[in-house]
Design an enzyme around this catalytic site. Structure first.
Site, PDB file in Angstrom:
ATOM      1  N   ARG A 244      20.674  -8.558  40.445  1.00  0.00           N
ATOM      2  CA  ARG A 244      21.701  -7.621  40.439  1.00  0.00           C
ATOM      3  C   ARG A 244      21.718  -7.015  41.929  1.00  0.00           C
ATOM      4  O   ARG A 244      20.459  -6.675  42.205  1.00  0.00           O
ATOM      5  CB  ARG A 244      21.241  -6.280  39.643  1.00  0.00           C
ATOM      6  CG  ARG A 244      22.107  -5.204  39.669  1.00  0.00           C
ATOM      7  CD  ARG A 244      23.610  -5.269  39.185  1.00  0.00           C
ATOM      8  NE  ARG A 244      24.177  -3.771  39.339  1.00  0.00           N
ATOM      9  CZ  ARG A 244      25.580  -3.709  39.108  1.00  0.00           C
ATOM     10  NH1 ARG A 244      26.389  -5.060  39.249  1.00  0.00           N
ATOM     11  NH2 ARG A 244      26.178  -2.594  39.236  1.00  0.00           N
TER      12      ARG A 244
ATOM     13  N   GLU B 160       1.319   0.016  10.384  1.00  0.00           N
ATOM     14  CA  GLU B 160      -0.287  -0.168  10.319  1.00  0.00           C
ATOM     15  C   GLU B 160      -1.087   0.915  10.903  1.00  0.00           C
ATOM     16  O   GLU B 160      -2.117   0.339  11.592  1.00  0.00           O
ATOM     17  CB  GLU B 160      -0.507  -1.594  10.613  1.00  0.00           C
ATOM     18  CG  GLU B 160       0.287  -2.632   9.941  1.00  0.00           C
ATOM     19  CD  GLU B 160      -0.180  -4.200  10.185  1.00  0.00           C
ATOM     20  OE1 GLU B 160      -1.285  -4.291  10.329  1.00  0.00           O
ATOM     21  OE2 GLU B 160       0.905  -5.060   9.939  1.00  0.00           O
TER      22      GLU B 160
ATOM     23  N   LEU C 234       0.805  -1.121  -0.100  1.00  0.00           N
ATOM     24  CA  LEU C 234       0.213   0.009  -0.020  1.00  0.00           C
ATOM     25  C   LEU C 234       0.904   1.244   0.050  1.00  0.00           C
ATOM     26  O   LEU C 234       0.609   2.163  -0.686  1.00  0.00           O
ATOM     27  CB  LEU C 234      -0.998  -0.186   1.397  1.00  0.00           C
ATOM     28  CG  LEU C 234      -1.689   1.024   1.581  1.00  0.00           C
ATOM     29  CD1 LEU C 234      -2.741   1.800   0.506  1.00  0.00           C
ATOM     30  CD2 LEU C 234      -2.620   1.067   2.882  1.00  0.00           C
TER      31      LEU C 234
ATOM     32  N   GLY D 294       1.623   7.594   2.716  1.00  0.00           N
ATOM     33  CA  GLY D 294       1.941   6.971   3.999  1.00  0.00           C
ATOM     34  C   GLY D 294       0.357   6.851   4.556  1.00  0.00           C
ATOM     35  O   GLY D 294      -0.273   6.024   4.176  1.00  0.00           O
TER      36      GLY D 294
ATOM     37  N   ILE E 125      16.348  -0.447  34.432  1.00  0.00           N
ATOM     38  CA  ILE E 125      16.394  -1.353  35.438  1.00  0.00           C
ATOM     39  C   ILE E 125      17.829  -2.119  35.451  1.00  0.00           C
ATOM     40  O   ILE E 125      18.488  -2.548  36.318  1.00  0.00           O
ATOM     41  CB  ILE E 125      15.211  -2.288  35.795  1.00  0.00           C
ATOM     42  CG1 ILE E 125      14.001  -1.729  36.140  1.00  0.00           C
ATOM     43  CG2 ILE E 125      15.758  -3.708  36.228  1.00  0.00           C
ATOM     44  CD1 ILE E 125      12.656  -2.471  36.157  1.00  0.00           C
TER      45      ILE E 125
END
Ligand SMILES: Cc1cc2nc3c(=O)[nH]c(=O)nc-3n(C[C@H](O)[C@H](O)[C@H](O)COP(=O)(O)OP(=O)(O)OC[C@H]3O[C@@H](n4cnc5c(N)ncnc54)[C@H](O)[C@@H]3O)c2cc1C
Length: 395
Positions: free
Chosen positions: A271, A366, A125, A131, A340
């Protein structure tokens, strides 16, 4: 209300999870680094019935429903979103329009090869000037001596250039309507058609082991019967195709968000700083809690939208909601997962660095978040989701 998956849905989810965790996840970093299309993984997925998951058994498919597909896609994407988008684009963009709008002959010819993984199928498309606004489509198709003659180009088309690609369903301008808007039509173009060529793949931030190319059509002729559905119905066909595709991209986002959570939780438990695991700090716990809440919510939105579709109800607004929320929740999850992981998360040796690169596309492909928010807003302001989308095309 019953939140339990059916036996069939559970089976697809578990089968996809087993395969994804054992066969895809250990290779995801290498595939990304080497930007290699994983033919062996795709072949194995086809053997498991995953590539034809939603295709009817009469075409060699697995006959699974839309919920089952989204559960399986989440699991594949949890291991690697490059493989996830290969599966998604093949099923939602490649196969679904042929199944929905194809003639019995077209279905017989193309779908069994797609179900068995002999072929992947693409959907074209997007173009340079088209776009979000498909009204900018410049690719033309004209009827001449019983053939459609196609001229123009497309860009970023997924699954268009693999060794096993069977062809592309291309949206072309076949005329102008009385109201000045373009008449758009879907046409099937087999891969080896003279006049149809592909350019090289792209350097991408993510989906690096997935296949995208620019497509070129120059005096490309296909028989008139390669018309998919009715002439001039291309616009409504791709709107419907993208509705279902959005649910699937949301499922893909949930899989990636879950992968971020998996990595973040494991690292937080392992950790140690200040003499204890960082999972003992409330600041880290709250990050994990927020991630878990958003993943739960996004997954429920995906499954609700998929269930609406399975039960034959309208699901366009819920598809847009699921797409926006899940893609943005995944982005937040990727960001917090890197946080993290600290400095290690900034290193390409960590999976979360890869996830952080990969997550952005989910807010774009999409239908961007902006356009999906517009669809949602219009659906409760003045128009049905269908009418809202009709207004997104300019003359
Ligand atoms: C890796 C990859 C794979 C893809 N695969 C396929 C494929 O298989 N097949 C296919 O056809 N396409 C494919 N696409 C194209 C994809 O669907 C488009 O990128 C997407 O639709 C957005 O179009 P665009 O990138 O041109 O952005 P644009 O339309 O240029 O938008 C740019 C920005 O403007 C905003 N914007 C545009 N219009 C409005 C408006 N009216 N109101 C508010 N904001 C607006 C957008 O939300 C966005 O933020 C792929 C793209 C990528 C990157």
């Amino acid at each position: 209300m019953n939140f339990d998956p059916t036996e069939d849905q559970r089976r697809w989810r578990d089968l996809a999870r087993d395969f994804a965790q054992n066969e895809i996840r250990p290779r995801a970093a290498e595939l990304d680094r080497e930007q290699k299309f994983p033919y062996d993984i795709v072949a194995d997925m086809a053997d498991l019935g995953l590539l034809g998951l939603t295709l009817p058994e009469e075409y060699g498919g697995s006959g699974g429903n839309f919920v089952a597909y989204n559960l399986a896609l989440e699991e594949i994407s949890r291991a690697d979103t490059s493989v996830g988008i290969t599966m998604e684009a093949h099923i939602s963009l490649g196969c679904a329009p042929i199944l929905a709008y194809g003639t019995p002959e077209q279905k017989e010819r193309y779908l069994p090869r797609c179900a068995t993984g002999e072929n992947l199928w693409a959907f074209g498309l997007t173009e340079e000037g088209a776009g979000t606004d498909a009204g900018g489509t410049k690719t033309t198709a004209r009827l001449e001596d019983g053939h459609w003659v196609i001229d123009g180009s497309k860009k970023w088309i997924t699954n268009s250039g693999t060794d096993i690609t069977g062809g592309v369903t291309v949206i072309a301008r076949t005329g102008t309507r009385e109201n000045g808007k373009p008449e758009l039509t879907a046409i099937i173009v087999p891969q080896e058609t003279p006049g149809y060529t592909r350019g090289p793949g792209y350097e991408k931030l993510g989906w690096r082991a997935a296949d995208q190319h620019p497509l070129y059509f120059e005096d490309c002729r296909v028989p008139e019967e390669n018309l998919l559905g009715e002439r001039g119905r291309g616009f409504s066909q791709f709107l419907a195709t993208l509705d279902a595709g959005r649910v699937a991209v949301a499922a893909l986002s949930v899989g990636l968000a879950q992968a971020c959570f998996d990595e973040a939780l494991a690292r937080a438990k392992e950790r140690e700083q200040f003499g204890r695991a960082i999972s003992g700090f409330q600041a880290i716990q709250f990050k994990l809690s927020d991630m878990a809440m958003e993943i739960e919510l996004a997954r429920n939105m995906v499954l609700k939208a998929a269930w609406l579709r399975d039960t034959g109800r309208s699901f366009g607004r819920e598809a847009s909601m699921a797409k926006v929320f899940a893609s943005e929740a995944a982005k937040r999850a990727a960001d917090e997962a890197v946080q993290i992981w600290g400095g290690e998360g900034f290193m390409e040796t960590s999976a979360v660095a890869r996830y952080w690169r990969q997550v952005k596309i989910n807010e774009i492909g999409e239908g961007t978040s902006e356009i999906n928010r517009q669809i949602i807003a219009r659906s409760f302001l003045t128009e049905t989701p269908q009418e809202a989308k009709q207004h997104l095309i300019t003359p």
